[in-house]
Enzyme design. Structure first.
Site, PDB file in Angstrom:
ATOM      1  CD  GLU A 145     -23.823  48.634-118.648  1.00 57.37           C
ATOM      2  OE1 GLU A 145     -23.708  47.397-118.742  1.00 57.37           O
ATOM      3  OE2 GLU A 145     -24.848  49.258-118.973  1.00 57.37           O
TER       4      GLU A 145
ATOM      5  CD  GLU B  52     -25.177  46.764-123.011  1.00 51.06           C
ATOM      6  OE1 GLU B  52     -26.060  45.905-123.000  1.00 51.06           O
ATOM      7  OE2 GLU B  52     -24.222  46.763-122.223  1.00 51.06           O
TER       8      GLU B  52
HETATM    9  O1  IFM Z   1     -27.296  44.380-116.591  1.00 52.47           O
HETATM   10  C1  IFM Z   1     -26.802  44.604-117.877  1.00 52.47           C
HETATM   11  C2  IFM Z   1     -27.038  46.025-118.295  1.00 52.47           C
HETATM   12  O2  IFM Z   1     -28.372  46.383-118.228  1.00 52.47           O
HETATM   13  C3  IFM Z   1     -26.578  46.229-119.717  1.00 52.47           C
HETATM   14  N1  IFM Z   1     -25.223  45.785-119.879  1.00 52.47           N
HETATM   15  C4  IFM Z   1     -24.874  44.488-119.379  1.00 52.47           C
HETATM   16  C5  IFM Z   1     -25.320  44.328-117.945  1.00 52.47           C
HETATM   17  C6  IFM Z   1     -24.950  42.932-117.411  1.00 52.47           C
HETATM   18  O3  IFM Z   1     -25.531  41.949-118.198  1.00 52.47           O
END
Ligand code: IFM
Length: 468
Positions: free
Chosen positions: A374, A190
């Site tokens: 994710e 990210e």
């Molecule tokens: O916890 C975070 C993760 O570290 C990165 N992506 C989003 C998740 C939820 O906010």
């Protein structure tokens, strides 16, 4: 592993599956064995042990120790104590029938200030990855999930172009040391968050707030990715290599041309800012109408390095944002009333995942295979008599997996899905209050309790394996 073993895990959790609100529809691509299903975590969010075995301070140690930066003053000092409990956590992961695990490596644990290896830190990851492989899990390792060594931030962090070469050195060390232990490398997690939240609005470490900083930090992040990719290819040719982008769906509050353009600008800022350089080798021109005059310093050859082909693209998706025109060149958020939201306040909007995936498939000729690296949600889960019934999460996961299935049916090459997260953990500026895990963590006792969502995922994966 048999279902009765899931139900007799050496953690609280119990059986009581009742009806099954999770299992994907018959005929879904998710039943295909080669569609990988795993769970994800990140180093600072779970490891704890911030002062052990030569680990150096990171920007998140500094930031979370600064009053007012993290809810309730929480820090990652102990987190889920995974640094000490990694063996039982891997046993738990495998007992839940997950097929893959996405973790991140803490840069400050494995290198000293002079760039020399820290053997104790490296050994931790060798043992962890080795045990995951012994258990038959595929290993997905992220090099940078936000825990920058503080000494590098002290020299300008992602604003100093020198960090690109420090990151390449780190990738070189890791891929020489860990080749054979890692099935898939991800350079960055990210970069939007690292650049915009870290340097643009200061909500994340290192807490700097200047749009021009964010833009330059992004350029250095993407360039570091490109340099590291070449190093990983050289040192560990057998593994897959990619990067992870968080993407957001922007929808227009009305069908007016101005609001439609506002939604487009939202997606340019959240998605194309990262994906265009990676997949087209250019920044999107519309970014500079949104942010006039904020262009980064780009040297000859940078965009070629950034745009080098990827083996896969990791996509993290959580929610959509409804916007309208701000009357000038930008957009403003218009929160919708009466929609389902999570503990984060984020709207539950599975169609956004399908629409983004099909949109990327249409717009990027160089789009590589995709993993959803994710997806998940936070809820205020409580243990009740040994059980955690996270009904909202179960429906959330089922609906988002169905959205992935629809995208696959429309021709998008999605190879797998990782739930965020295996464990409740340190949710950055929100500390420990927001619980994203499919396994509950009692931070006082470090007791793990398998939530009902994890039981149902496990049951599905067991049935799927039995059919293969
Ligand atoms: O916890 C975070 C993760 O570290 C990165 N992506 C989003 C998740 C939820 O906010």
């Amino acid at each position: 592993m048999a279902q009765d073993a899931v139900e007799s895990l050496d953690v609280a959790g119990g059986s009581n599956l009742g009806g099954d609100p999770f299992t994907p529809a018959a005929g879904s691509a998710l039943w295909r064995k080669h569609f990988l299903i795993g769970a994800a975590t990140a180093s600072y969010q779970i490891e704890g042990a911030v002062n052990e075995d030569g680990r150096l301070p990171s920007i998140w140690d500094t930031f979370s120790a600064t009053p007012g930066k993290v809810l309730h003053g929480d820090t990652g000092e102990h987190a889920c104590d995974h640094y000490h409990r990694w063996e039982s956590d891997v046993e738990l992961l495998a007992s839940l029938n997950f097929e893959a695990y996405r973790l991140s490596i803490a840069w400050p644990r494995v290198m000293d200030e002079a760039g020399r290896p820290n053997r104790k830190g490296l050994d931790f990851y060798k043992r962890l990855l080795g045990k995951l492989k012994d258990k038959g899990l595929q290993t997905f390792a992220t090099l940078y999930h936000w825990d920058l060594p503080q000494h590098l931030e002290d020299r300008g962090g992602w604003l100093n172009r020198d960090i690109v070469y420090r990151f390449a050195d780190y990738a070189d060390l890791m891929s020489r040391e860990l080749a054979g232990h890692v099935d898939a490398w991800m350079t960055l997690n990210e970069p939007w968050c690292s650049a915009f939240l870290g340097y643009g609005n200061g909500h994340h470490a290192p807490g700097r707030a200047n749009l021009r900083y964010a833009v330059q930090a992004m350029h250095h992040l993407l360039l570091a990715h490109g340099e590291a990719l070449a190093v990983l290819r050289e040192n560990d040719p057998a593994s897959k290599k990619g990067i992870v982008a968080n993407v957001g769906r922007g929808t227009a509050n009305t069908q007016s041309a101005a609001d439609t353009h506002a939604a487009h600008l939202f997606e340019v800022q959240h998605n194309a800012w990262i994906l265009d350089p990676l997949l087209k080798g250019t920044y999107p021109a519309d970014l500079w109408t949104l942010w006039p005059g904020a262009e980064p310093l780009v040297l000859d050859g940078d965009m070629q390095t950034i745009g080098a082909p990827l083996d896969f693209l990791g996509i993290n998706y959580y929610f959509r944002t409804n916007v309208e025109s701000d009357g000038a060149n930008g957009y403003i958020e218009v929160p919708l009333a009466g929609v389902e939201r999570t503990q984060m306040g984020w709207e539950v909007y599975p169609d956004g995942l399908r629409d983004l995936l099909t949109g990327f498939h249409r717009n990027y000729r160089a789009l590589p295979p995709i993993y959803i690296t994710e997806n998940g949600m936070a809820s205020d889960d409580k243990v009740d008599n040994g059980h955690v019934d996270d009904a909202q999460r179960i429906a959330f996961l089922k609906r988002h997996l169905a959205a992935v299935d629809e995208a696959i049916a429309q021709g998008v090459d999605v190879r797998g899905y990782f739930v965020w997260s295996l464990l409740d953990n340190f949710e950055w500026a929100y500390g420990y209050e927001r619980r994203f895990g499919v396994v509950h963590v009692d931070y006082r006792t470090q007791q793990r309790t398998v939530k009902r969502s994890a039981q149902l995922i496990s049951k599905f994966l067991q049935e799927r394996a039995a059919r293969a």
